[in-house]
Design a protein around this motif. Structure first.
Motif, PDB file in Angstrom:
ATOM      1  N   MET A  40      33.960  50.195  43.009  1.00  0.00           N
ATOM      2  CA  MET A  40      33.530  51.081  41.918  1.00  0.00           C
ATOM      3  C   MET A  40      33.716  50.405  40.560  1.00  0.00           C
ATOM      4  O   MET A  40      32.869  50.510  39.679  1.00  0.00           O
ATOM      5  N   THR A  41      34.833  49.689  40.414  1.00  0.00           N
ATOM      6  CA  THR A  41      35.091  48.987  39.158  1.00  0.00           C
ATOM      7  C   THR A  41      34.051  47.894  38.933  1.00  0.00           C
ATOM      8  O   THR A  41      33.568  47.703  37.809  1.00  0.00           O
ATOM      9  N   ALA A  42      33.695  47.187  39.997  1.00  0.00           N
ATOM     10  CA  ALA A  42      32.702  46.121  39.899  1.00  0.00           C
ATOM     11  C   ALA A  42      31.370  46.659  39.389  1.00  0.00           C
ATOM     12  O   ALA A  42      30.714  46.051  38.545  1.00  0.00           O
ATOM     13  N   LYS A  91      40.061  37.421  39.099  1.00  0.00           N
ATOM     14  CA  LYS A  91      40.309  38.679  38.399  1.00  0.00           C
ATOM     15  C   LYS A  91      38.972  39.386  38.207  1.00  0.00           C
ATOM     16  O   LYS A  91      37.922  38.744  38.181  1.00  0.00           O
ATOM     17  N   ILE A  92      39.005  40.704  38.075  1.00  0.00           N
ATOM     18  CA  ILE A  92      37.801  41.423  37.691  1.00  0.00           C
ATOM     19  C   ILE A  92      37.626  41.199  36.195  1.00  0.00           C
ATOM     20  O   ILE A  92      38.569  41.398  35.421  1.00  0.00           O
ATOM     21  N   ARG A  93      36.446  40.787  35.780  1.00  0.00           N
ATOM     22  CA  ARG A  93      36.220  40.435  34.376  1.00  0.00           C
ATOM     23  C   ARG A  93      36.483  41.625  33.454  1.00  0.00           C
ATOM     24  O   ARG A  93      35.916  42.691  33.632  1.00  0.00           O
ATOM     25  N   SER A  94      37.323  41.393  32.450  1.00  0.00           N
ATOM     26  CA  SER A  94      37.664  42.450  31.489  1.00  0.00           C
ATOM     27  C   SER A  94      37.243  42.082  30.072  1.00  0.00           C
ATOM     28  O   SER A  94      37.425  42.872  29.150  1.00  0.00           O
ATOM     29  N   MET A  95      36.690  40.881  29.900  1.00  0.00           N
ATOM     30  CA  MET A  95      36.254  40.427  28.579  1.00  0.00           C
ATOM     31  C   MET A  95      34.749  40.158  28.579  1.00  0.00           C
ATOM     32  O   MET A  95      34.123  40.019  29.637  1.00  0.00           O
ATOM     33  N   TYR A  96      34.192  40.031  27.381  1.00  0.00           N
ATOM     34  CA  TYR A  96      32.793  39.633  27.255  1.00  0.00           C
ATOM     35  C   TYR A  96      32.658  38.184  27.694  1.00  0.00           C
ATOM     36  O   TYR A  96      33.621  37.410  27.630  1.00  0.00           O
ATOM     37  N   THR A  97      31.460  37.812  28.142  1.00  0.00           N
ATOM     38  CA  THR A  97      31.269  36.478  28.708  1.00  0.00           C
ATOM     39  C   THR A  97      31.483  35.344  27.707  1.00  0.00           C
ATOM     40  O   THR A  97      31.749  34.218  28.108  1.00  0.00           O
ATOM     41  N   ASP A  98      31.350  35.618  26.410  1.00  0.00           N
ATOM     42  CA  ASP A  98      31.543  34.573  25.404  1.00  0.00           C
ATOM     43  C   ASP A  98      32.940  34.631  24.785  1.00  0.00           C
ATOM     44  O   ASP A  98      33.170  34.176  23.666  1.00  0.00           O
ATOM     45  N   ALA A  99      33.895  35.177  25.528  1.00  0.00           N
ATOM     46  CA  ALA A  99      35.251  35.401  25.000  1.00  0.00           C
ATOM     47  C   ALA A  99      35.940  34.122  24.538  1.00  0.00           C
ATOM     48  O   ALA A  99      36.791  34.164  23.649  1.00  0.00           O
ATOM     49  N   GLU A 100      35.595  32.986  25.156  1.00  0.00           N
ATOM     50  CA  GLU A 100      36.281  31.751  24.795  1.00  0.00           C
ATOM     51  C   GLU A 100      35.337  30.724  24.180  1.00  0.00           C
ATOM     52  O   GLU A 100      35.512  29.519  24.345  1.00  0.00           O
ATOM     53  N   PHE A 158      40.653  49.619  30.132  1.00  0.00           N
ATOM     54  CA  PHE A 158      41.173  50.532  31.150  1.00  0.00           C
ATOM     55  C   PHE A 158      41.707  49.782  32.361  1.00  0.00           C
ATOM     56  O   PHE A 158      42.799  50.082  32.853  1.00  0.00           O
ATOM     57  N   ILE A 159      40.939  48.804  32.847  1.00  0.00           N
ATOM     58  CA  ILE A 159      41.378  48.113  34.065  1.00  0.00           C
ATOM     59  C   ILE A 159      42.575  47.197  33.798  1.00  0.00           C
ATOM     60  O   ILE A 159      43.349  46.893  34.709  1.00  0.00           O
ATOM     61  N   ARG A 160      42.747  46.767  32.547  1.00  0.00           N
ATOM     62  CA  ARG A 160      43.950  46.001  32.204  1.00  0.00           C
ATOM     63  C   ARG A 160      45.163  46.926  32.150  1.00  0.00           C
ATOM     64  O   ARG A 160      46.251  46.568  32.609  1.00  0.00           O
ATOM     65  N   LYS A 161      44.968  48.103  31.571  1.00  0.00           N
ATOM     66  CA  LYS A 161      46.076  49.058  31.461  1.00  0.00           C
ATOM     67  C   LYS A 161      46.562  49.498  32.831  1.00  0.00           C
ATOM     68  O   LYS A 161      47.769  49.672  33.050  1.00  0.00           O
ATOM     69  N   THR A 162      45.631  49.682  33.759  1.00  0.00           N
ATOM     70  CA  THR A 162      45.973  50.125  35.111  1.00  0.00           C
ATOM     71  C   THR A 162      46.215  48.970  36.074  1.00  0.00           C
ATOM     72  O   THR A 162      46.555  49.189  37.231  1.00  0.00           O
ATOM     73  N   ARG A 163      46.014  47.730  35.588  1.00  0.00           N
ATOM     74  CA  ARG A 163      46.176  46.498  36.383  1.00  0.00           C
ATOM     75  C   ARG A 163      45.129  46.371  37.487  1.00  0.00           C
ATOM     76  O   ARG A 163      45.299  45.567  38.402  1.00  0.00           O
ATOM     77  N   ILE A 164      44.045  47.136  37.418  1.00  0.00           N
ATOM     78  CA  ILE A 164      42.989  47.024  38.422  1.00  0.00           C
ATOM     79  C   ILE A 164      42.356  45.634  38.384  1.00  0.00           C
ATOM     80  O   ILE A 164      41.931  45.103  39.422  1.00  0.00           O
ATOM     81  N   ASP A 165      42.300  45.038  37.196  1.00  0.00           N
ATOM     82  CA  ASP A 165      41.673  43.715  37.070  1.00  0.00           C
ATOM     83  C   ASP A 165      42.405  42.643  37.874  1.00  0.00           C
ATOM     84  O   ASP A 165      41.833  41.604  38.212  1.00  0.00           O
ATOM     85  N   GLU A 166      43.676  42.892  38.215  1.00  0.00           N
ATOM     86  CA  GLU A 166      44.479  41.914  38.945  1.00  0.00           C
ATOM     87  C   GLU A 166      44.296  42.004  40.470  1.00  0.00           C
ATOM     88  O   GLU A 166      44.734  41.121  41.202  1.00  0.00           O
ATOM     89  N   LEU A 167      43.667  43.058  40.957  1.00  0.00           N
ATOM     90  CA  LEU A 167      43.582  43.280  42.404  1.00  0.00           C
ATOM     91  C   LEU A 167      42.975  42.123  43.198  1.00  0.00           C
ATOM     92  O   LEU A 167      43.439  41.836  44.311  1.00  0.00           O
ATOM     93  N   PRO A 168      41.938  41.428  42.689  1.00  0.00           N
ATOM     94  CA  PRO A 168      41.402  40.299  43.455  1.00  0.00           C
ATOM     95  C   PRO A 168      42.414  39.194  43.727  1.00  0.00           C
ATOM     96  O   PRO A 168      42.220  38.377  44.627  1.00  0.00           O
TER      97      PRO A 168
END
Length: 208
Positions: free
Chosen positions: A44-46, A75-84, A104-114
Motif C-alpha cells: 500500500m505504501t509503494a 528503503k522505501i523512497r521518502s525523498m524526491y528523486t533529485d534530493a542529492e 509519515f513513513i519516516r515517522k512510523t519507520r515504514i520506510d525501513e521495512l525493506p
C-alpha cells in the motif's frame, strides 16, 4: 571515489559463537515474521509513494557493514528523486527534500521495512549500529578516530544509539552509544533495545 574500511583483527568485538548463533536465529525468525505480516503495508505504501511523486519506489544506497564490507541497503523512497543533486547530505529535521508521504513513513519507520531483506541476507542484524554511507564514515573517522570501530559488529535495523536519541544525536554521541552497545552485547541488552524500539515506533518520536 572508493574508500576502504578495515578493522584491525585485535579490535574486533569478542562475541561467543553461541551468542552469535542465537542472535542470527533470532534475526532470521523475526525478520521473516515481520516481512510476512507487513507485506500489505509495504504494498500500500509503494502505491501511495508512486502516486505522489515520480521515481523508483525502492531506494537503494551503498552502506558499510561488518568489518568494512559494503552492501546495498533497501528503503522505501521518502525523498524526491533529485534530493542529492547538490551532493550527499545527512537528513535534517523538517528536511524539505522529504515528500509528504515520506514524512509519515519516516515517522512510523515504514520506510525501513525493506531492510528486513538485508537482515535475511545476513548483511544486517535486527539490532546493531546503524550502517552509514562510505563518504560519511570517512568524514566522521577524520574527526573521531574510533568511529570505524562501529564496524566491529554487524549493523542493525535498530540499535542503542537509535533508541537513545535517534537522528537527533551528533556523530560523537552516536559513536559513544554504539561502542557502549558493542562492549556490553547480551541477550538482555538485545531484548531491552527491542522493547524500546517498539515504544518509539508507537510514539513516532525521533524521526526526521
Amino acid at each position: 571515489m572508493e574508500y576502504e574500511f578495515r578493522i584491525h583483527p585485535m579490535k574486533t568485538a569478542k562475541i561467543s559463537n553461541t551468542f552469535q548463533l542465537m542472535k542470527r536465529l533470532f534475526d532470521v525468525n523475526l525478520a521473516l515474521f515481520l516481512l510476512i505480516i507487513t507485506c500489505p503495508i509495504i504494498l500500500m505504501t509503494a502505491i501511495v509513494v508512486k502516486i505522489e511523486s515520480p521515481g523508483q519506489i525502492i531506494y537503494r544506497q551503498e552502506r558499510v557493514g561488518l568489518h568494512g564490507k559494503k552492501f546495498i541497503i533497501y528503503k522505501i523512497r521518502s525523498m524526491y528523486t533529485d534530493a542529492e543533486k547538490a551532493g550527499p547530505k545527512w537528513a535534517e529535521k523538517n528536511d524539505d527534500r522529504i515528500t509528504r508521504v515520506g514524512r509519515f513513513i519516516r515517522k512510523t519507520r515504514i520506510d525501513e521495512l525493506p531492510q528486513l531483506w538485508n537482515v535475511l541476507k545476513g548483511e544486517m542484524s535486527m539490532i546493531g549500529p546503524r550502517p552509514e554511507r562510505p563518504v560519511f564514515i570517512k568524514e566522521f573517522q577524520m574527526n573521531y578516530p574510533n568511529f570505524i570501530q562501529r564496524l566491529a559488529v554487524k549493523p542493525g535495523l535498530t540499535g542503542w544509539a537509535q533508541v537513545n536519541g535517534g537522528y537527533d544525536i551528533s556523530p560523537k554521541e552516536k559513536l559513544k552509544l554504539d561502542l557502549e552497545y558493542i562492549h556490553s552485547m547480551s541477550l538482555k541488552s538485545e531484548a531491552h533495545i527491542l522493547c524500546k524500539t517498539v515504544k518509539i515506533i508507537l510514539s513516532g518520536s525521533g524521526a526526521r
